[in-house]
Design a protein around this motif. Structure first.
Motif, PDB file in Angstrom:
ATOM      1  N   SER A 132       0.839  -1.213   0.000  1.00 49.86           N
ATOM      2  CA  SER A 132       0.000   0.000   0.000  1.00 49.86           C
ATOM      3  C   SER A 132       0.869   1.256   0.000  1.00 49.86           C
TER       4      SER A 132
ATOM      5  N   LEU B 154       1.222   4.177  -3.108  1.00 42.78           N
ATOM      6  CA  LEU B 154       1.208   5.627  -2.932  1.00 42.78           C
ATOM      7  C   LEU B 154       2.466   6.262  -3.492  1.00 42.78           C
TER       8      LEU B 154
ATOM      9  N   THR C 169       3.282   9.310  -6.408  1.00 42.12           N
ATOM     10  CA  THR C 169       4.036  10.524  -6.094  1.00 42.12           C
ATOM     11  C   THR C 169       5.198  10.743  -7.054  1.00 42.12           C
TER      12      THR C 169
ATOM     13  N   THR D  27      10.622   7.790   1.766  1.00 37.62           N
ATOM     14  CA  THR D  27       9.822   6.569   1.620  1.00 37.62           C
ATOM     15  C   THR D  27      10.629   5.454   0.979  1.00 37.62           C
TER      16      THR D  27
ATOM     17  N   VAL E 275       2.364   7.604   4.904  1.00 38.03           N
ATOM     18  CA  VAL E 275       1.143   7.584   4.086  1.00 38.03           C
ATOM     19  C   VAL E 275       0.443   8.932   4.130  1.00 38.03           C
ATOM     20  N   GLU E 276       0.340   9.501   5.321  1.00 40.61           N
ATOM     21  CA  GLU E 276      -0.325  10.805   5.434  1.00 40.61           C
ATOM     22  C   GLU E 276       0.415  11.877   4.641  1.00 40.61           C
ATOM     23  N   ARG E 277       1.750  11.859   4.721  1.00 44.77           N
ATOM     24  CA  ARG E 277       2.536  12.872   4.000  1.00 44.77           C
ATOM     25  C   ARG E 277       2.403  12.704   2.483  1.00 44.77           C
ATOM     26  N   LEU E 278       2.489  11.462   2.006  1.00 46.62           N
ATOM     27  CA  LEU E 278       2.384  11.229   0.563  1.00 46.62           C
ATOM     28  C   LEU E 278       1.000  11.596   0.049  1.00 46.62           C
ATOM     29  N   ARG E 279      -0.015  11.334   0.838  1.00 46.97           N
ATOM     30  CA  ARG E 279      -1.363  11.700   0.402  1.00 46.97           C
ATOM     31  C   ARG E 279      -1.503  13.213   0.261  1.00 46.97           C
ATOM     32  N   LYS E 280      -0.938  13.945   1.201  1.00 46.58           N
ATOM     33  CA  LYS E 280      -0.991  15.407   1.117  1.00 46.58           C
ATOM     34  C   LYS E 280      -0.238  15.907  -0.102  1.00 46.58           C
TER      35      LYS E 280
ATOM     36  N   ASN F 102       0.300  14.319  -2.885  1.00 49.92           N
ATOM     37  CA  ASN F 102      -0.406  13.935  -4.115  1.00 49.92           C
ATOM     38  C   ASN F 102      -1.585  14.838  -4.407  1.00 49.92           C
ATOM     39  N   LYS F 103      -2.106  15.513  -3.383  1.00 43.96           N
ATOM     40  CA  LYS F 103      -3.245  16.395  -3.578  1.00 43.96           C
ATOM     41  C   LYS F 103      -2.846  17.816  -3.940  1.00 43.96           C
TER      42      LYS F 103
END
Length: 523
Positions: A180, A184, A188, A274, A294-299, A301-302
Motif C-alpha cells: 500500500s 502511494l 508521487t 519513503t 502515508v499521510e505525508r504522501l497523500r498530502k 499527491n493532492k
C-alpha cells in the motif's frame, strides 16, 4: 522527511486493564498544537503525549549509532551501566557494553556463549540497531502487529489489551502494508518528473525571454541612431518600458519557479524518505513509520500546481507605428505586448451557418486583445475543426489564411449535405460563438425548364408541351395559357412552378413529372 517523527521516546502508552467491547476502537492521537518538521517544513499535529508520543525514526537512530561508531565510539555509553564508554557489542542481545559489563556478561550462564564484537569491527556494518521494545511492556520486543489498532504490539499486549483483536507476526503482514505504501509512492514519483519538466520549461522560457528582450533592445537601438536629441530621448523611454516589461515577466516566472522548486523539494524529500524506508527499513520499522509516510504522501499527491510558464515572450517592436512627437519631431516605434484574448475574438461572414455540398464556404476570424482592440498583426495559433454530426471520424479539412493584420480567412468544402459542427480556437480556447453548427444543403440545382409567362407562348403553340403549374387550355393543349384553367397569373418556371427566377429547382425528376417539360423553349 521527518514530519511526525522523533529520535527519542516511544508511542503513547495504553491504559491498564482489558478493554470492553464498546471500547474496542482504534486510538488516534488528537492534536493540541502544530509543529513544523525541520526537514520538509510540513506541519505536524503534536499528539496528546507531547514530543515523546511522536513516532520514532528507528532508521535515524541506527544512522546516529553508526556515525558514533565510525568516530571510535565517542559519545556512546554502556547500555547496562550507562556510566562507561562502549568497547564491545553483543550481537546476540544487540547491546553496547563497556569493558566491565562485557566481562560480567560472559560470566552469566545465559549469556556466556553470546557473540561479542569490538566496535572497530562494526564500522563496515549498515545496520546495528537495537531490538525495538514495547513502550507498554519494556521487557518485551515488538514482534506482532494488531490489524485493528494498526500498530505493532508485543506478546503481553496480545494477551492483554489486544486479546480480542486480529494480530499476526510482522513478517506475515508486511507485504500487504508495504504494498500500500509502494502504491502511494508510485503516484508521487510522476509528480517529481512533471515538476522537473516544468522547471526546465521555465528555465527555457526565461532564457527565451532574455534573448527576446536583447533582440528587441537591439532593434530599438538601431532605429534610434537615425535621429538626434528627440530620438535619443525616445530610445531611452522605449528601453525603460522594455525593462519594466522584462522585470514584470521575469518576476512572474521567478515566483512560479520558486513555488515549483519548493514543491519539488517537498516531493523529493517524501519520495527519498519513503524509498529509504522501504529499501533499508525492517518490516517492523516500515509498519511503525507507515502512518506518517502515508499521510505525508497523500498530502503531496493532492497538491495542485501549474506546469506551464506563467509568463510568455510575447514582446515585439513596431517601428512603423506612430509614437507622437518629441521636441517637435514626429517619432515612430512602440513596444507591443498585446496578447490575443480568445473571449474577445469574433467570427464574421455570410457562410457561418450555411453551406452547399462540394462548394467552398468561408468566414473571417477577427482577433482582439483583452481590451477589445484589434490585434493588428498575425502569427497567432489558430485551430479550426469541421466535424460532420453523424460522421465525427471523417472531419473536413479546413484552410486558414493569415492576413497579417489580425484577421484570418477560414474556408472549407463539405463533401456531403447534413449538419456540421465547426470549432474555432485561439491558444486552445474557443472564440466567441464557437463551436457552432452549419447546415450543409445539397448543391444548387439549376432549372432544366424555362421561366415563362405560359406554356403556349414559350413552346410556340405546341399542344403536347406541359407546365409544372398544372394549367391546361381548351382544344387539347396540355400546358398552361393566359387566363385559362390552372394558370397562376404570373411568370413561373415550367419545370417546378416556382415564381422566383433566381430560385433553386425543386423538381425531383420522378415519373409524375411531365416528360415534355424539357422540350419547352424560350421564344
Amino acid at each position: 522527511m521527518l514530519s511526525g517523527v522523533t529520535l527519542e521516546g516511544g508511542g503513547a502508552r495504553s491504559g491498564e486493564g482489558r478493554p470492553s467491547r464498546t471500547e474496542l476502537k482504534p486510538r488516534s492521537l488528537q492534536s493540541q498544537i502544530g509543529i513544523l518538521c525541520p526537514v520538509c517544513d510540513a506541519q505536524v499535529d503534536l499528539p496528546m503525549g507531547g514530543v515523546k508520543a511522536l513516532t520514532i525514526d528507528h532508521l535515524a537512530v541506527n544512522d546516529v549509532m553508526l556515525e558514533s561508531l565510525r568516530g571510535e565510539g565517542q559519545g556512546l555509553v554502556c547500555d547496562l551501566c550507562s556510566d562507561r564508554e562502549v568497547e564491545k557489542r553483543c550481537q546476540t542481545c544487540k547491546a553496547n557494553l563497556c569493558h566491565f559489563c562485557c566481562q560480567a556478561h560472559r560470566r552469566q550462564k545465559k549469556t556466556t556463549y553470546h557473540t561479542m564484537v569490538d566496535l572497530k569491527d562494526l564500522k563496515g556494518y549498515s545496520r546495528i540497531g537495537k531490538p525495538i521494545l514495547c513502550p507498554v511492556h519494556p521487557a518485551e520486543e515488538l514482534r506482532l502487529f494488531c490489524e485493528f489498532c494498526d500498530r505493532p504490539v508485543c506478546r503481553d499486549c496480545v494477551v492483554g489489551e489486544h486479546r480480542e483483536h486480529p494480530c499476526d507476526f510482522t513478517s506475515n503482514v508486511i507485504h500487504k502494508h508495504g504494498d500500500s505504501v509502494r502504491e502511494l509512492l508510485k503516484g508521487t514519483q510522476p509528480h517529481v518528473e512533471a515538476l522537473e519538466e516544468a522547471l526546465a520549461q521555465i528555465n527555457i522560457m526565461n532564457s527565451a525571454l532574455q534573448k527576446r528582450v536583447e533582440a528587441v533592445a537591439a532593434d530599438v537601438q538601431t532605429f534610434s541612431e537615425g535621429y538626434i536629441k528627440a530620438i535619443e530621448e525616445h530610445r531611452d523611454k522605449l528601453l525603460k518600458q522594455l525593462e519594466d516589461i522584462r522585470i514584470q515577466k521575469e518576476n512572474s516566472l521567478q515566483l512560479q519557479k520558486a513555488q515549483l522548486e519548493q514543491l519539488l523539494a517537498d516531493m523529493r524529500t517524501g519520495v527519498e524518505f519513503t524509498e529509504h524506508l522501504l529499501t533499508s527499513g525492517s518490516d517492523l520499522e516500515i509498519l511503525i513509520t507507515k502512518g506518517v509516510v502515508v499521510e505525508r504522501l497523500r498530502k503531496l499527491n493532492k497538491v495542485q500546481y501549474n506546469a506551464r510558464p506563467g509568463a510568455n515572450d510575447k514582446i515585439c517592436f513596431c517601428p512603423q507605428e506612430k509614437a507622437g512627437q518629441c521636441h517637435g519631431y514626429e517619432i515612430y516605434g512602440t513596444i507591443n505586448t498585446k496578447e490575443v484574448d480568445p473571449a474577445k475574438c469574433i467570427l464574421q461572414g455570410e457562410d457561418l451557418h450555411r453551406a452547399r455540398e462540394k462548394q467552398t464556404a468561408s468566414f473571417t476570424l477577427l482577433c482582439k486583445d483583452a481590451a477589445g482592440e484589434i490585434m493588428g498583426r498575425g502569427g497567432d495559433n489558430i485551430q479550426v475543426a469541421v466535424l460532420p454530426k453523424d460522421k465525427k471520424d471523417s472531419p473536413v479539412r479546413p484552410m486558414v489564411q493569415d492576413n497579417k493584420d489580425g484577421t484570418y480567412y477560414i474556408s472549407y468544402t463539405p463533401k456531403e449535405p447534413g449538419v456540421y459542427t465547426v470549432w474555432v480556437c485561439v491558444k486552445e480556447q474557443h472564440v466567441q460563438g464557437s463551436p457552432f453548427t452549419v447546415t450543409v444543403r445539397r448543391k444548387h440545382r439549376p432549372h432544366p425548364g424555362v421561366f415563362h409567362c405560359c406554356t403556349f407562348c414559350s413552346s410556340g403553340g405546341q399542344k403536347t408541351a406541359r407546365c409544372a403549374c398544372g394549367g391546361t387550355m381548351p382544344g387539347g393543349y396540355l400546358g398552361c395559357g393566359h387566363g385559362h384553367k390552372g394558370h397562376p397569373g404570373r411568370p413561373h418556371w415550367s419545370c417546378c412552378g416556382k415564381f422566383n427566377e433566381k430560385s433553386e429547382c425543386t423538381w425531383t425528376g420522378g415519373q409524375s413529372a411531365p416528360r415534355s417539360l424539357l422540350r419547352t423553349v424560350a421564344l
